[in-house]
Design a protein around this motif. Structure first.
Motif, PDB file in Angstrom:
ATOM      1  N   VAL A 169       0.826  -1.206   0.000  1.00 55.33           N
ATOM      2  CA  VAL A 169       0.000   0.000   0.000  1.00 55.33           C
ATOM      3  C   VAL A 169       0.860   1.256   0.000  1.00 55.33           C
ATOM      4  O   VAL A 169       0.671   2.169  -0.818  1.00 55.33           O
ATOM      5  N   VAL A 170       1.811   1.314   0.905  1.00 54.83           N
ATOM      6  CA  VAL A 170       2.662   2.501   1.002  1.00 54.83           C
ATOM      7  C   VAL A 170       3.524   2.637  -0.251  1.00 54.83           C
ATOM      8  O   VAL A 170       3.646   3.736  -0.827  1.00 54.83           O
ATOM      9  N   GLY A 171       4.106   1.528  -0.690  1.00 51.93           N
ATOM     10  CA  GLY A 171       4.977   1.584  -1.863  1.00 51.93           C
ATOM     11  C   GLY A 171       4.249   2.000  -3.126  1.00 51.93           C
ATOM     12  O   GLY A 171       4.693   2.910  -3.844  1.00 51.93           O
ATOM     13  N   LEU A 172       3.113   1.345  -3.415  1.00 51.23           N
ATOM     14  CA  LEU A 172       2.368   1.690  -4.632  1.00 51.23           C
ATOM     15  C   LEU A 172       1.793   3.101  -4.553  1.00 51.23           C
ATOM     16  O   LEU A 172       1.754   3.822  -5.563  1.00 51.23           O
ATOM     17  N   GLY A 173       1.337   3.509  -3.361  1.00 56.66           N
ATOM     18  CA  GLY A 173       0.815   4.865  -3.212  1.00 56.66           C
ATOM     19  C   GLY A 173       1.883   5.910  -3.476  1.00 56.66           C
ATOM     20  O   GLY A 173       1.638   6.913  -4.173  1.00 56.66           O
ATOM     21  N   GLY A 227       1.958   2.425 -20.038  1.00 59.98           N
ATOM     22  CA  GLY A 227       3.306   2.419 -19.484  1.00 59.98           C
ATOM     23  C   GLY A 227       3.299   2.625 -17.983  1.00 59.98           C
ATOM     24  O   GLY A 227       4.018   1.942 -17.240  1.00 59.98           O
ATOM     25  N   ARG A 228       2.481   3.569 -17.512  1.00 64.42           N
ATOM     26  CA  ARG A 228       2.432   3.813 -16.067  1.00 64.42           C
ATOM     27  C   ARG A 228       1.802   2.631 -15.324  1.00 64.42           C
ATOM     28  O   ARG A 228       2.202   2.298 -14.204  1.00 64.42           O
ATOM     29  N   LEU A 229       0.802   1.986 -15.928  1.00 59.51           N
ATOM     30  CA  LEU A 229       0.221   0.795 -15.304  1.00 59.51           C
ATOM     31  C   LEU A 229       1.276  -0.309 -15.197  1.00 59.51           C
ATOM     32  O   LEU A 229       1.335  -1.032 -14.188  1.00 59.51           O
ATOM     33  N   ALA A 230       2.124  -0.429 -16.224  1.00 58.73           N
ATOM     34  CA  ALA A 230       3.198  -1.429 -16.182  1.00 58.73           C
ATOM     35  C   ALA A 230       4.185  -1.121 -15.063  1.00 58.73           C
ATOM     36  O   ALA A 230       4.667  -2.036 -14.377  1.00 58.73           O
ATOM     37  N   VAL A 231       4.501   0.148 -14.857  1.00 56.13           N
ATOM     38  CA  VAL A 231       5.402   0.524 -13.760  1.00 56.13           C
ATOM     39  C   VAL A 231       4.816   0.084 -12.425  1.00 56.13           C
ATOM     40  O   VAL A 231       5.504  -0.499 -11.569  1.00 56.13           O
ATOM     41  N   LEU A 232       3.518   0.343 -12.218  1.00 54.64           N
ATOM     42  CA  LEU A 232       2.876  -0.039 -10.959  1.00 54.64           C
ATOM     43  C   LEU A 232       2.830  -1.559 -10.801  1.00 54.64           C
ATOM     44  O   LEU A 232       3.011  -2.087  -9.697  1.00 54.64           O
ATOM     45  N   ALA A 233       2.578  -2.267 -11.913  1.00 53.73           N
ATOM     46  CA  ALA A 233       2.502  -3.730 -11.838  1.00 53.73           C
ATOM     47  C   ALA A 233       3.856  -4.333 -11.469  1.00 53.73           C
ATOM     48  O   ALA A 233       3.945  -5.210 -10.596  1.00 53.73           O
ATOM     49  N   VAL A 234       4.915  -3.876 -12.127  1.00 55.64           N
ATOM     50  CA  VAL A 234       6.258  -4.389 -11.816  1.00 55.64           C
ATOM     51  C   VAL A 234       6.649  -4.014 -10.393  1.00 55.64           C
ATOM     52  O   VAL A 234       7.204  -4.822  -9.643  1.00 55.64           O
ATOM     53  N   ALA A 235       6.334  -2.774 -10.002  1.00 53.99           N
ATOM     54  CA  ALA A 235       6.637  -2.348  -8.634  1.00 53.99           C
ATOM     55  C   ALA A 235       5.859  -3.192  -7.624  1.00 53.99           C
ATOM     56  O   ALA A 235       6.390  -3.553  -6.561  1.00 53.99           O
ATOM     57  N   GLY A 236       4.616  -3.530  -7.950  1.00 52.16           N
ATOM     58  CA  GLY A 236       3.826  -4.372  -7.060  1.00 52.16           C
ATOM     59  C   GLY A 236       4.451  -5.741  -6.870  1.00 52.16           C
ATOM     60  O   GLY A 236       4.470  -6.280  -5.752  1.00 52.16           O
ATOM     61  N   VAL A 243       7.668  -6.449  -7.139  1.00 58.53           N
ATOM     62  CA  VAL A 243       8.869  -6.257  -6.314  1.00 58.53           C
ATOM     63  C   VAL A 243       8.482  -6.072  -4.847  1.00 58.53           C
ATOM     64  O   VAL A 243       9.077  -6.672  -3.940  1.00 58.53           O
ATOM     65  N   LEU A 244       7.459  -5.266  -4.608  1.00 50.57           N
ATOM     66  CA  LEU A 244       6.999  -5.056  -3.234  1.00 50.57           C
ATOM     67  C   LEU A 244       6.439  -6.344  -2.638  1.00 50.57           C
ATOM     68  O   LEU A 244       6.516  -6.561  -1.426  1.00 50.57           O
ATOM     69  N   GLY A 245       5.882  -7.201  -3.501  1.00 51.20           N
ATOM     70  CA  GLY A 245       5.395  -8.492  -3.038  1.00 51.20           C
ATOM     71  C   GLY A 245       6.526  -9.340  -2.485  1.00 51.20           C
ATOM     72  O   GLY A 245       6.396  -9.977  -1.433  1.00 51.20           O
ATOM     73  N   VAL A 246       7.647  -9.345  -3.191  1.00 50.54           N
ATOM     74  CA  VAL A 246       8.818 -10.088  -2.709  1.00 50.54           C
ATOM     75  C   VAL A 246       9.287  -9.516  -1.371  1.00 50.54           C
ATOM     76  O   VAL A 246       9.579 -10.257  -0.417  1.00 50.54           O
ATOM     77  N   VAL A 247       9.344  -8.195  -1.286  1.00 52.74           N
ATOM     78  CA  VAL A 247       9.794  -7.545  -0.045  1.00 52.74           C
ATOM     79  C   VAL A 247       8.845  -7.887   1.101  1.00 52.74           C
ATOM     80  O   VAL A 247       9.275  -8.267   2.196  1.00 52.74           O
ATOM     81  N   GLY A 248       7.530  -7.768   0.841  1.00 53.22           N
ATOM     82  CA  GLY A 248       6.552  -8.014   1.891  1.00 53.22           C
ATOM     83  C   GLY A 248       6.593  -9.442   2.398  1.00 53.22           C
ATOM     84  O   GLY A 248       6.581  -9.687   3.608  1.00 53.22           O
ATOM     85  N   ILE A 300       4.676   5.543  -5.260  1.00 52.10           N
ATOM     86  CA  ILE A 300       5.066   5.510  -6.680  1.00 52.10           C
ATOM     87  C   ILE A 300       4.010   6.187  -7.534  1.00 52.10           C
ATOM     88  O   ILE A 300       4.326   6.952  -8.473  1.00 52.10           O
ATOM     89  N   ALA A 301       2.737   5.942  -7.222  1.00 54.74           N
ATOM     90  CA  ALA A 301       1.656   6.567  -7.991  1.00 54.74           C
ATOM     91  C   ALA A 301       1.697   8.083  -7.862  1.00 54.74           C
ATOM     92  O   ALA A 301       1.570   8.812  -8.865  1.00 54.74           O
ATOM     93  N   CYS A 302       1.902   8.595  -6.647  1.00 53.20           N
ATOM     94  CA  CYS A 302       1.972  10.046  -6.459  1.00 53.20           C
ATOM     95  C   CYS A 302       3.191  10.625  -7.178  1.00 53.20           C
ATOM     96  O   CYS A 302       3.122  11.720  -7.770  1.00 53.20           O
ATOM     97  N   ALA A 303       4.310   9.896  -7.139  1.00 51.64           N
ATOM     98  CA  ALA A 303       5.512  10.371  -7.828  1.00 51.64           C
ATOM     99  C   ALA A 303       5.295  10.423  -9.338  1.00 51.64           C
ATOM    100  O   ALA A 303       5.692  11.392 -10.007  1.00 51.64           O
ATOM    101  N   LEU A 304       4.659   9.385  -9.898  1.00 60.65           N
ATOM    102  CA  LEU A 304       4.383   9.380 -11.337  1.00 60.65           C
ATOM    103  C   LEU A 304       3.456  10.518 -11.712  1.00 60.65           C
ATOM    104  O   LEU A 304       3.658  11.203 -12.731  1.00 60.65           O
ATOM    105  N   GLY A 305       2.406  10.732 -10.896  1.00 58.58           N
ATOM    106  CA  GLY A 305       1.481  11.820 -11.195  1.00 58.58           C
ATOM    107  C   GLY A 305       2.153  13.172 -11.120  1.00 58.58           C
ATOM    108  O   GLY A 305       1.963  14.029 -11.995  1.00 58.58           O
ATOM    109  N   ALA A 306       2.963  13.384 -10.079  1.00 55.73           N
ATOM    110  CA  ALA A 306       3.650  14.669  -9.924  1.00 55.73           C
ATOM    111  C   ALA A 306       4.669  14.879 -11.034  1.00 55.73           C
ATOM    112  O   ALA A 306       4.791  15.990 -11.583  1.00 55.73           O
ATOM    113  N   PHE A 307       5.403  13.823 -11.386  1.00 54.61           N
ATOM    114  CA  PHE A 307       6.395  13.939 -12.458  1.00 54.61           C
ATOM    115  C   PHE A 307       5.719  14.252 -13.789  1.00 54.61           C
ATOM    116  O   PHE A 307       6.191  15.103 -14.559  1.00 54.61           O
TER     117      PHE A 307
END
Length: 572
Positions: A169-173, A313-322, A324-329, A175-182
């Protein structure tokens, strides 16, 4: 539709929660009073999950329908999460995205199963809301700032209900805010001065949504923060300390990658509903298929981006990040690797496949195939939903065997207890860890009896529900039939006031004979407590140690019908 069918199938049934669900029901009943909870459900590590939002949201359903209302509330929350996911999907990609998300959500719901989707256990409650959360994260990444307060609200609910969702939740949130701001900064950099001046006059709506999101976050986290700074010990601090200094071994990177390898298989558990091995714990698998899937997601997302489909492209970034975060979690899970600790990874896997499908769709000549996509999705949706609804028609309430037993024991027990006296409730239940005792506590309190438990259980039920023997008029003892058969005897002066056995006398005699046969075969290796019949792993151990498989199987079937219980009333 499956939720509606499940609720109809339970009409007229009064549910009595036991074990963890009984403890949750007690805290739900505290909402609105002097003991309104400021934290969530207690974990097995002693601290509580971060916040009370689940209790607060369930409270109206409990007031309207009693404990059965918790099942209704869970069905309503999950249905609302699915509807919300479809609304966001339509907002993001029109009818094609709506079709893809509808099929994905239907497959995910079928894999989870209708019985789990109406069970108000805190690891299950946030799963479908987390699906809505990841789609809201995509919306924020697309600079749809109206989704930001919803992202904060749904994310807060998910994390407060079960802290295991926090890394994703924290990671995807973030990343999403960073993508939107960027994206916003790049768009402004390309604007002319005149366009920028015009935009400055219209920036208040964007700032407004940001301000609303901050207010939502502050309000939803106010209760946990108050507890942190006013409680005897700060719960949020305890959670952080527990993860910084775990008292049990953590799963580690190898398990983290292995579990995600299993979840991200080509036909993963989010479709099949099966990620548990014979031991009853999470299985691992080769990471090669998962890595290929993630690489394909990243490559197709990059290609779609280059072709102008920035949203893919942005959906792919979130999916790949998810992923990675899954492995971490998963790598940070401590102790047993129960499936309930990583069910959120099913949503991550579904997100990866959604990203793949949307990137492919973005590369196709859409106008010519939209009708075919929607038609195929509709056929799949009808088939999967019909299958899930069919299963929901015969759904059973959680722990229905215990619930039925409480339904029989509760009235007769309450009839022997005086309304103006206070009783201490204890339980002897070596097999089910006191599940029935906790359920009887809730039931007798609902029947207007003053029942307390030992002070040692104060963290579970609240200190106001505890008492010492010197403070009560009698002791109520709930005893499992298996413990009676293994030699437990009531204290002096106790009398049995209630009893129930779901098996007939002939079936119970048969069960005892089979158990004696199994114990005779095991010899000195026979457990002093109950035989391990609950899990497939335990049953296999019995067979490996020489017990006849037919005996084990028949004992399992009889055991699933439920155990016998007796209630004794003893002097204080």
């Amino acid at each position: 539709m499956p939720f509606v069918v499940a609720m109809i199938s339970l009409v007229g049934y009064r549910w009595h929660p036991v074990s963890d669900l009984a403890l949750e029901a007690l805290r739900v009943k505290d909402v609105g009073g002097h003991h309104t909870p400021l934290v969530g459900v207690q974990s097995r590590f002693g601290w509580f999950h971060p916040g009370p939002l689940m209790f607060w949201l369930f409270a109206p359903f409990d007031r309207l329908f009693g404990e059965t209302g918790l099942l209704v509330g869970e069905a309503v929350f999950n249905a609302a999460a699915l509807v919300g996911a479809l609304v966001v999907a339509r907002r993001r990609g029109g009818l094609p995205m709506l079709a893809l998300v509808a099929v994905m959500a239907a497959l995910l719901s079928r894999a989870i199963g209708p019985a789990v989707l109406i069970e108000p256990w805190n690891p299950w409650v946030p799963v479908l809301p987390f699906l809505l959360y990841v789609l809201l994260a995509w919306s924020v990444a697309e600079q749809d700032w109206a989704a930001l307060p919803w992202l904060v609200g749904i994310g807060s609910f998910v994390v407060q209900t079960h802290v295991g969702f926090a890394p994703a939740v924290v990671g995807l949130g973030a990343i999403a805010c960073a993508l939107g701001a960027f994206g916003r900064l790049r768009a402004r950099a390309r604007q002319s001065h005149e366009s920028r001046v015009v935009e400055e006059t219209a920036r208040w709506p964007t700032r407004r949504w940001g301000l609303v999101a901050v207010v939502v976050g502050v309000l939803l986290w106010l209760a946990p923060l108050v507890q942190q700074f006013t409680g005897t010990t700060g719960n949020l601090g305890d959670i952080i300390d527990s993860f910084r200094h775990p008292t049990e071994p953590v799963a580690g990177w190898e398990i983290g990658f292995g579990v995600m390898g299993r979840e991200l298989g080509f036909v993963g558990p989010w479709i099949t509903g099966d990620d548990v091995g014979p031991s009853g714990f999470l299985e691992t698998a080769s990471t090669i298929p998962a890595m290929l899937l993630i690489l394909a997601t990243a490559a197709l997302g990059a290609l779609a981006w280059r072709r102008g489909a920035k949203d893919a492209g942005r959906l792919a970034v979130l999916a790949v990040a998810g992923a990675v975060l899954g492995v971490v979690g998963v790598s940070r899970i401590t102790g047993i690797l129960g499936p309930y600790l990583a069910r959120w990874t099913w949503v991550v896997a579904a997100l990866v496949w959604l990203s793949l499908a949307w990137s492919l769709w973005s590369l196709l000549p859409r106008a010519s195939v939209t009708r075919a996509l929607v038609a195929a999705a509709l056929v799949a949706l009808i088939g999967v939903t019909a299958s899930t609804a069919w299963a929901a028609a015969s759904v059973r309430a959680p722990d229905h065997q215990f619930s039925d037993t409480i339904d029989r024991l509760g009235p007769s027990t309450a009839a022997h207890l005086e309304r103006d006296q206070t009783y201490l409730l204890t339980f002897v239940d070596s097999e089910n860890a006191g599940a029935m005792g906790e359920g009887m506590l809730v039931d007798l309190a609902e029947r207007g009896r003053h029942v307390r438990v030992e002070p040692a259980l104060s963290r579970l039920v609240g200190s106001w529900r505890t008492a010492r023997r010197a403070q009560v008029d009698g002791v109520v003892i709930v005893v499992a039939g298996g413990d009676l058969e293994r030699g437990w005897s009531p204290p002096a002066g106790a009398r049995r006031i209630s009893a129930y056995d779901p098996l007939s006398p002939r079936e119970r005699t048969r069960s005892r004979r089979l158990e004696r046969e199994a114990r005779s075969t095991l010899g000195p290796d026979a457990p002093s407590g109950a035989l391990p019949l609950v899990s497939a792993f335990g049953r296999q151990q019995l067979v490996d140690n020489g017990v006849d498989p037919h005996v084990v199987d028949e004992l399992r079937r009889l055991h699933e019908r439920g155990d016998a219980y007796s209630v004794y009333l003893a002097p204080a």
